[in-house]
Motif scaffolding. Sequence first.
Motif, PDB file in Angstrom:
ATOM      1  N   CYS A 179      11.581  21.299  -5.699  1.00  0.00           N
ATOM      2  CA  CYS A 179      10.300  21.150  -6.406  1.00  0.00           C
ATOM      3  C   CYS A 179       9.081  21.101  -5.504  1.00  0.00           C
ATOM      4  O   CYS A 179       7.971  20.965  -5.995  1.00  0.00           O
ATOM      5  N   HIS A 180       9.238  21.183  -4.200  1.00  0.00           N
ATOM      6  CA  HIS A 180       8.050  21.128  -3.348  1.00  0.00           C
ATOM      7  C   HIS A 180       7.625  22.545  -2.967  1.00  0.00           C
ATOM      8  O   HIS A 180       8.472  23.382  -2.716  1.00  0.00           O
ATOM      9  N   PRO A 181       6.315  22.797  -2.895  1.00  0.00           N
ATOM     10  CA  PRO A 181       5.883  24.132  -2.431  1.00  0.00           C
ATOM     11  C   PRO A 181       6.120  24.279  -0.926  1.00  0.00           C
ATOM     12  O   PRO A 181       7.182  23.904  -0.456  1.00  0.00           O
ATOM     13  N   ASN A 185      10.827  20.764   5.739  1.00  0.00           N
ATOM     14  CA  ASN A 185      11.891  19.775   5.946  1.00  0.00           C
ATOM     15  C   ASN A 185      12.118  18.977   4.672  1.00  0.00           C
ATOM     16  O   ASN A 185      13.252  18.790   4.235  1.00  0.00           O
ATOM     17  N   ASP A 186      11.031  18.475   4.116  1.00  0.00           N
ATOM     18  CA  ASP A 186      11.097  17.722   2.858  1.00  0.00           C
ATOM     19  C   ASP A 186      10.518  18.621   1.762  1.00  0.00           C
ATOM     20  O   ASP A 186       9.306  18.809   1.742  1.00  0.00           O
ATOM     21  N   GLU A 187      11.247  19.249   0.862  1.00  0.00           N
ATOM     22  CA  GLU A 187      12.648  19.051   0.608  1.00  0.00           C
ATOM     23  C   GLU A 187      13.452  20.331   0.787  1.00  0.00           C
ATOM     24  O   GLU A 187      14.658  20.327   0.602  1.00  0.00           O
ATOM     25  N   LEU A 188      12.771  21.431   1.112  1.00  0.00           N
ATOM     26  CA  LEU A 188      13.449  22.722   1.086  1.00  0.00           C
ATOM     27  C   LEU A 188      14.690  22.765   1.971  1.00  0.00           C
ATOM     28  O   LEU A 188      15.694  23.384   1.620  1.00  0.00           O
ATOM     29  N   PRO A 217      14.768  19.692  -9.790  1.00  0.00           N
ATOM     30  CA  PRO A 217      13.511  19.077  -9.348  1.00  0.00           C
ATOM     31  C   PRO A 217      13.654  17.553  -9.258  1.00  0.00           C
ATOM     32  O   PRO A 217      14.494  16.962  -9.941  1.00  0.00           O
ATOM     33  N   GLU A 218      12.834  16.948  -8.399  1.00  0.00           N
ATOM     34  CA  GLU A 218      13.007  15.524  -8.098  1.00  0.00           C
ATOM     35  C   GLU A 218      12.736  14.646  -9.321  1.00  0.00           C
ATOM     36  O   GLU A 218      11.912  14.973 -10.171  1.00  0.00           O
ATOM     37  N   THR A 219      13.388  13.563  -9.398  1.00  0.00           N
ATOM     38  CA  THR A 219      13.281  12.524 -10.428  1.00  0.00           C
ATOM     39  C   THR A 219      13.629  13.057 -11.817  1.00  0.00           C
ATOM     40  O   THR A 219      14.737  12.812 -12.293  1.00  0.00           O
ATOM     41  N   GLU A 316       4.475  14.517   9.999  1.00  0.00           N
ATOM     42  CA  GLU A 316       4.322  15.818   9.340  1.00  0.00           C
ATOM     43  C   GLU A 316       4.641  15.739   7.848  1.00  0.00           C
ATOM     44  O   GLU A 316       4.306  16.641   7.082  1.00  0.00           O
ATOM     45  N   TYR A 317       5.317  14.666   7.426  1.00  0.00           N
ATOM     46  CA  TYR A 317       5.805  14.496   6.054  1.00  0.00           C
ATOM     47  C   TYR A 317       4.694  14.709   5.013  1.00  0.00           C
ATOM     48  O   TYR A 317       3.608  14.155   5.139  1.00  0.00           O
ATOM     49  N   HIS A 318       4.982  15.528   4.009  1.00  0.00           N
ATOM     50  CA  HIS A 318       4.042  15.814   2.911  1.00  0.00           C
ATOM     51  C   HIS A 318       2.694  16.337   3.400  1.00  0.00           C
ATOM     52  O   HIS A 318       1.647  15.995   2.843  1.00  0.00           O
ATOM     53  N   THR A 319       2.733  17.143   4.474  1.00  0.00           N
ATOM     54  CA  THR A 319       1.516  17.838   4.906  1.00  0.00           C
ATOM     55  C   THR A 319       1.905  19.265   5.326  1.00  0.00           C
ATOM     56  O   THR A 319       3.084  19.580   5.482  1.00  0.00           O
TER      57      THR A 319
END
Length: 431
Positions: A179-181, A185-188, A217-219, A316-319
């Motif tokens: 679910c992440h574009p 690493n997170d999450e692909l 997708p998450e959650t 780098e997480y979520h950027t």
Amino acid sequence: MELIGQEIYDFTSKCFPLNRYLMGDGVRKTFQYIKEILPELSVYEVPSGTKAFDWTVPDEWVIRDAFIENTSGKKIVDFRENNLHVMAYSEPVNAWLSKEELAKFVFWDEGNPDAIPYVASYYMPRIGMCMSKRQWDMLDDDKYHICIDCEKVKGSLTYGEIVYQGEMEDEILFHSVVCHPSLANDELSGVTLATYLAREVGRMQKRRFTYRFVFAPETIGAIVYISSHLAQLKMNVKAGYILSCEGDNGAYSYLPSITGQTLADRAACAVLNSLHPNYKSYSFLERGSDERQYNAPGIDIPVCLVCRSKAGTFPEYHTSSDNMNFVSPEGFAGSFDVFTDIIKLLEHNQRYKTAVMCEPHLTRYGLYSDLTKSGNKNPFKRVVDFLAYADGTRDLIEIMDILKMDVHEACDIIRKLSTHHLITIVRDSHD
Ligand code: ZN
């Protein structure tokens, strides 16, 4: 092993740029790519509005364009250049604003001033564009045109599943998050590692366990999946793993199930102890992904997390810095190694019992070497030690732990002893 790391890396870079939000065509396209590697993957669509426990499947978000331009018509940020520039599930907007007014709708990351942050608002209606702090600071006091051309439409949540039947109904579960574009690493990385692990499991000539790979997708995806498969999962899953953050070169990490005592935990720790004894161990209180759902009261499915740098712990997480330069073929190869060892261990984790009284006369079987060379590295001593603990009450994980033995050495000894009928497998009602 290097080869597989490169393969997973290349597949990750193919999936990386897709507009992969909670639901929609970016997710579907990702599944198309996975199906090129796993043609047997089943893909399911769950309509918007479907109830799952306390949740409801939301609408799909269709994004056509998003940008901010200045009065000379220059695009300051453009979603087409990087899909992190728009907040996932933003409301539409088309307005000219002062820099001060614009600030209410722009997100940046103070701690990582050169990166575009990843921001999503799936369930609360908000408007947002994202850019680096550096870029924001450079903007003059001009007027800016903010345009997000998008809409929310009735659609469906897409998830994928593939099951490889084994001799037993008992299952090993691998769950990864789609679910992440453009975040590598997170999450692909979890999705792409799972794809290649599934291919590997599909190629196994013999499987004791049944293996289930779930991509959702998450959650909301995990909750939809668990709510529609609960009885089966509770009955069959003996060990499960969330795959996420598997491609960087950071230290290996382990986050336990809520009890920390399940087969999933024991196998993970046994493999990490032998391959990467300096791995980082987290508390269940530091959980972040769908291990939350699997470990919830009443669900109680034994799932833990084994990854490289854990989500939320690396800058780098979520950027936009979590890109294809942050993951590497070596990073993926290392995680692939860990999980193939976990699978090998689970396949061999039975209770073994010596078939003779006292020590067997190993010279008769060609298993004797000079005991005077002694020490723990003496292969004869290792065989004798293995037999000493193979009393039918301990499983392989327990013996490996006592003998500080890795799964490859243990399997080699089991093979030799089985060939000469010197050990038997103790069957119980679970086998
Ligand atoms: Zn994330």
